[in-house]
Design a protein around this motif. Structure first.
Motif, PDB file in Angstrom:
ATOM      1  N   MET A  39       0.826  -1.206   0.000  1.00  0.00           N
ATOM      2  CA  MET A  39       0.000   0.000   0.000  1.00  0.00           C
ATOM      3  C   MET A  39       0.861   1.257   0.000  1.00  0.00           C
ATOM      4  SD  MET A  39      -2.981  -1.211   2.685  1.00  0.00           S
ATOM      5  CE  MET A  39      -4.048   0.234   2.519  1.00  0.00           C
ATOM      6  N   ILE A  40       1.998   1.193   0.695  1.00  0.00           N
ATOM      7  CA  ILE A  40       2.921   2.331   0.715  1.00  0.00           C
ATOM      8  C   ILE A  40       3.612   2.460  -0.636  1.00  0.00           C
ATOM      9  CG2 ILE A  40       5.066   3.213   1.724  1.00  0.00           C
ATOM     10  CD1 ILE A  40       4.167   1.928   4.391  1.00  0.00           C
ATOM     11  N   ILE A  41       4.097   1.355  -1.175  1.00  0.00           N
ATOM     12  CA  ILE A  41       4.808   1.387  -2.452  1.00  0.00           C
ATOM     13  C   ILE A  41       3.920   1.930  -3.565  1.00  0.00           C
ATOM     14  CG2 ILE A  41       5.825  -0.061  -4.271  1.00  0.00           C
ATOM     15  CD1 ILE A  41       6.881  -1.876  -2.016  1.00  0.00           C
ATOM     16  N   GLU A  42       2.662   1.489  -3.590  1.00  0.00           N
ATOM     17  CA  GLU A  42       1.745   1.902  -4.652  1.00  0.00           C
ATOM     18  C   GLU A  42       1.129   3.280  -4.404  1.00  0.00           C
ATOM     19  OE1 GLU A  42      -0.410  -1.626  -6.737  1.00  0.00           O
ATOM     20  OE2 GLU A  42      -0.606  -1.934  -4.581  1.00  0.00           O
ATOM     21  N   GLY A  43       1.366   3.855  -3.219  1.00  0.00           N
ATOM     22  CA  GLY A  43       0.865   5.183  -2.935  1.00  0.00           C
ATOM     23  C   GLY A  43      -0.534   5.216  -2.360  1.00  0.00           C
ATOM     24  N   ARG A  44      -1.095   4.072  -1.991  1.00  0.00           N
ATOM     25  CA  ARG A  44      -2.408   4.070  -1.342  1.00  0.00           C
ATOM     26  C   ARG A  44      -2.301   4.694   0.045  1.00  0.00           C
ATOM     27  NH1 ARG A  44      -5.394  -1.358  -3.317  1.00  0.00           N
ATOM     28  NH2 ARG A  44      -4.286  -1.588  -5.294  1.00  0.00           N
ATOM     29  N   LEU A  45      -1.138   4.516   0.649  1.00  0.00           N
ATOM     30  CA  LEU A  45      -0.780   5.241   1.863  1.00  0.00           C
ATOM     31  C   LEU A  45       0.307   6.211   1.440  1.00  0.00           C
ATOM     32  CD1 LEU A  45      -0.691   2.288   4.431  1.00  0.00           C
ATOM     33  CD2 LEU A  45      -2.416   4.096   4.291  1.00  0.00           C
ATOM     34  N   ALA A  46      -0.038   7.477   1.305  1.00  0.00           N
ATOM     35  CA  ALA A  46       0.858   8.465   0.713  1.00  0.00           C
ATOM     36  C   ALA A  46       1.944   8.911   1.675  1.00  0.00           C
ATOM     37  CB  ALA A  46       0.044   9.676   0.252  1.00  0.00           C
ATOM     38  N   PRO A  47       3.087   9.357   1.155  1.00  0.00           N
ATOM     39  CA  PRO A  47       4.141   9.905   2.020  1.00  0.00           C
ATOM     40  C   PRO A  47       3.599  11.036   2.887  1.00  0.00           C
ATOM     41  CG  PRO A  47       4.967   9.575  -0.208  1.00  0.00           C
ATOM     42  CD  PRO A  47       3.497   9.328  -0.267  1.00  0.00           C
ATOM     43  N   GLY A  48       3.892  10.984   4.167  1.00  0.00           N
ATOM     44  CA  GLY A  48       3.426  11.995   5.105  1.00  0.00           C
ATOM     45  C   GLY A  48       2.069  11.709   5.706  1.00  0.00           C
ATOM     46  N   ALA A  49       1.369  10.678   5.201  1.00  0.00           N
ATOM     47  CA  ALA A  49       0.023  10.359   5.697  1.00  0.00           C
ATOM     48  C   ALA A  49       0.102   9.548   6.989  1.00  0.00           C
ATOM     49  CB  ALA A  49      -0.760   9.581   4.661  1.00  0.00           C
ATOM     50  N   ARG A  50      -0.834   9.800   7.879  1.00  0.00           N
ATOM     51  CA  ARG A  50      -0.942   8.992   9.094  1.00  0.00           C
ATOM     52  C   ARG A  50      -1.650   7.690   8.764  1.00  0.00           C
ATOM     53  NH1 ARG A  50      -4.335   7.929  13.455  1.00  0.00           N
ATOM     54  NH2 ARG A  50      -6.059   9.112  12.530  1.00  0.00           N
ATOM     55  N   ILE A  51      -1.150   6.604   9.303  1.00  0.00           N
ATOM     56  CA  ILE A  51      -1.778   5.301   9.078  1.00  0.00           C
ATOM     57  C   ILE A  51      -2.906   5.139  10.085  1.00  0.00           C
ATOM     58  CG2 ILE A  51      -1.444   2.803   9.054  1.00  0.00           C
ATOM     59  CD1 ILE A  51       1.456   3.282   8.269  1.00  0.00           C
ATOM     60  N   ASN A  52      -4.126   5.185   9.604  1.00  0.00           N
ATOM     61  CA  ASN A  52      -5.301   5.023  10.455  1.00  0.00           C
ATOM     62  C   ASN A  52      -5.471   3.531  10.741  1.00  0.00           C
ATOM     63  OD1 ASN A  52      -8.080   4.589  11.271  1.00  0.00           O
ATOM     64  ND2 ASN A  52      -8.483   6.702  10.653  1.00  0.00           N
ATOM     65  N   GLU A  53      -5.140   3.128  11.969  1.00  0.00           N
ATOM     66  CA  GLU A  53      -5.144   1.702  12.298  1.00  0.00           C
ATOM     67  C   GLU A  53      -6.528   1.081  12.162  1.00  0.00           C
ATOM     68  OE1 GLU A  53      -3.472   1.283  16.167  1.00  0.00           O
ATOM     69  OE2 GLU A  53      -1.487   1.993  15.562  1.00  0.00           O
ATOM     70  N   VAL A  54      -7.560   1.813  12.532  1.00  0.00           N
ATOM     71  CA  VAL A  54      -8.920   1.278  12.434  1.00  0.00           C
ATOM     72  C   VAL A  54      -9.294   1.056  10.974  1.00  0.00           C
ATOM     73  CG1 VAL A  54     -11.358   1.733  12.875  1.00  0.00           C
ATOM     74  CG2 VAL A  54      -9.640   2.336  14.602  1.00  0.00           C
ATOM     75  N   GLN A  55      -9.035   2.049  10.145  1.00  0.00           N
ATOM     76  CA  GLN A  55      -9.411   1.967   8.736  1.00  0.00           C
ATOM     77  C   GLN A  55      -8.610   0.900   7.996  1.00  0.00           C
ATOM     78  OE1 GLN A  55      -8.259   5.241   6.123  1.00  0.00           O
ATOM     79  NE2 GLN A  55     -10.315   5.218   5.239  1.00  0.00           N
ATOM     80  N   VAL A  56      -7.289   0.923   8.161  1.00  0.00           N
ATOM     81  CA  VAL A  56      -6.448  -0.045   7.451  1.00  0.00           C
ATOM     82  C   VAL A  56      -6.712  -1.457   7.964  1.00  0.00           C
ATOM     83  CG1 VAL A  56      -4.075  -0.747   6.973  1.00  0.00           C
ATOM     84  CG2 VAL A  56      -4.691   1.668   6.918  1.00  0.00           C
ATOM     85  N   GLY A  57      -6.886  -1.595   9.283  1.00  0.00           N
ATOM     86  CA  GLY A  57      -7.201  -2.910   9.830  1.00  0.00           C
ATOM     87  C   GLY A  57      -8.501  -3.461   9.266  1.00  0.00           C
ATOM     88  N   ALA A  58      -9.508  -2.581   9.118  1.00  0.00           N
ATOM     89  CA  ALA A  58     -10.789  -3.026   8.554  1.00  0.00           C
ATOM     90  C   ALA A  58     -10.631  -3.445   7.100  1.00  0.00           C
ATOM     91  CB  ALA A  58     -11.818  -1.903   8.676  1.00  0.00           C
ATOM     92  N   LEU A  59      -9.810  -2.718   6.343  1.00  0.00           N
ATOM     93  CA  LEU A  59      -9.591  -3.063   4.934  1.00  0.00           C
ATOM     94  C   LEU A  59      -8.938  -4.430   4.791  1.00  0.00           C
ATOM     95  CD1 LEU A  59      -8.275   0.322   3.454  1.00  0.00           C
ATOM     96  CD2 LEU A  59     -10.575  -0.638   3.280  1.00  0.00           C
ATOM     97  N   LEU A  60      -8.007  -4.726   5.702  1.00  0.00           N
ATOM     98  CA  LEU A  60      -7.275  -5.986   5.625  1.00  0.00           C
ATOM     99  C   LEU A  60      -7.969  -7.118   6.371  1.00  0.00           C
ATOM    100  CD1 LEU A  60      -3.613  -4.694   6.094  1.00  0.00           C
ATOM    101  CD2 LEU A  60      -4.814  -5.200   3.968  1.00  0.00           C
ATOM    102  N   GLY A  61      -8.948  -6.772   7.199  1.00  0.00           N
ATOM    103  CA  GLY A  61      -9.657  -7.801   7.949  1.00  0.00           C
ATOM    104  C   GLY A  61      -8.886  -8.318   9.138  1.00  0.00           C
ATOM    105  N   VAL A  62      -8.078  -7.420   9.770  1.00  0.00           N
ATOM    106  CA  VAL A  62      -7.296  -7.826  10.938  1.00  0.00           C
ATOM    107  C   VAL A  62      -7.522  -6.822  12.061  1.00  0.00           C
ATOM    108  CG1 VAL A  62      -5.522  -8.937   9.538  1.00  0.00           C
ATOM    109  CG2 VAL A  62      -5.247  -6.535  10.189  1.00  0.00           C
ATOM    110  N   SER A  63      -7.194  -7.238  13.277  1.00  0.00           N
ATOM    111  CA  SER A  63      -7.342  -6.349  14.425  1.00  0.00           C
ATOM    112  C   SER A  63      -6.165  -5.387  14.507  1.00  0.00           C
ATOM    113  CB  SER A  63      -7.420  -7.173  15.715  1.00  0.00           C
ATOM    114  OG  SER A  63      -6.174  -7.803  15.969  1.00  0.00           O
TER     115      SER A  63
END
Length: 233
Positions: A39-63
């Protein structure tokens, strides 16, 4: 349809968000690290962006727990920074950062290539040539992410073939930090084709065990990488 044993959790149905799929617990940590790194390499998580643990965890299906462990791994790779009161931030690299890292990578890979020509056994060289052939397949199908992964694997394999573990460890650390920048450097067709041509020369020189030629091609390739990256950022 088989029944789920009482007390157990049924496996989740696969869910797709773009190219992101839910993860099974069989290889949980490695899979979470791999997915977030992509996600970082492809730019889905952009440089300087905060990683929203709730949102990203929900997308991946993990806690949040395995996601936090993955973030620690990515922080150790230099792709993520953990900032007090802000959380995990995707690391942003300046042009000067990229220049300095690529300058060191150039020296490491040139030395690694020279040592590989002298020390690597034939099976190792053939395995690197096979990685190159597989990479060309992804280039022909225009699968940028899979192409990029094999591209980076080839650079790593050449340095590892040097037989110098310290050299290989340092290379891995630095290479991981600028994966996003190098990925976007292949965005334009002409630049991508140029990178492929340089890899063709690299593998030909390695196969011939021509250390001087390999060092020259690697140097030219890393210099061109800086230009490609600088134009893209």
């Amino acid at each position: 349809m088989s029944e789920t044993p009482e007390g157990s959790t049924p496996p989740p149905e696969p869910e797709i968000f773009g190219e992101i799929t839910r993860i099974t617990r069989r290889t949980l940590h490695g899979e979470v690290v791999s997915h977030v790194r992509d996600m970082i390499i492809e730019g889905r998580l952009a440089p300087g962006a905060r990683i929203n643990e709730v949102q990203v965890g929900a997308l991946l299906g993990v806690s949040r727990t395995p996601l936090r462990e993955a973030i620690k791994t990515l922080a150790s790779e230099g792709l993520v920074e953990v900032v007090p009161a802000k959380g995990a931030i995707v690391r942003r690299f300046s042009e000067q950062d990229l220049f300095q890292i690529l300058e060191v990578l150039k020296s490491i890979e040139q030395l690694g290539g020279r040592l590989a020509c002298a020390r690597a056994d034939q099976a190792t060289i053939e395995a690197i040539a096979d990685l190159h052939r597989r990479m060309l397949g992804f280039y022909q199908s225009r699968d940028r992410l899979e192409y990029f992964k094999l591209n980076q694997a080839i650079h790593s394999a050449i340095v590892q073939a040097s037989g110098n573990a310290v050299l290989a460890e340092t290379h891995t650390m630095l290479q991981s930090r600028i994966k996003r920048a190098r990925f976007i450097g292949h965005g334009e067709p002409q630049k991508w084709a140029g990178a492929v041509a340089e890899h063709e020369e690299m593998v030909a020189a390695l196969t011939a065990r021509d250390a001087d030629r390999l060092a020259e091609v690697i140097g030219r390739h890393l210099d061109a990488s800086l230009t490609r990256v600088r134009d893209a950022i």
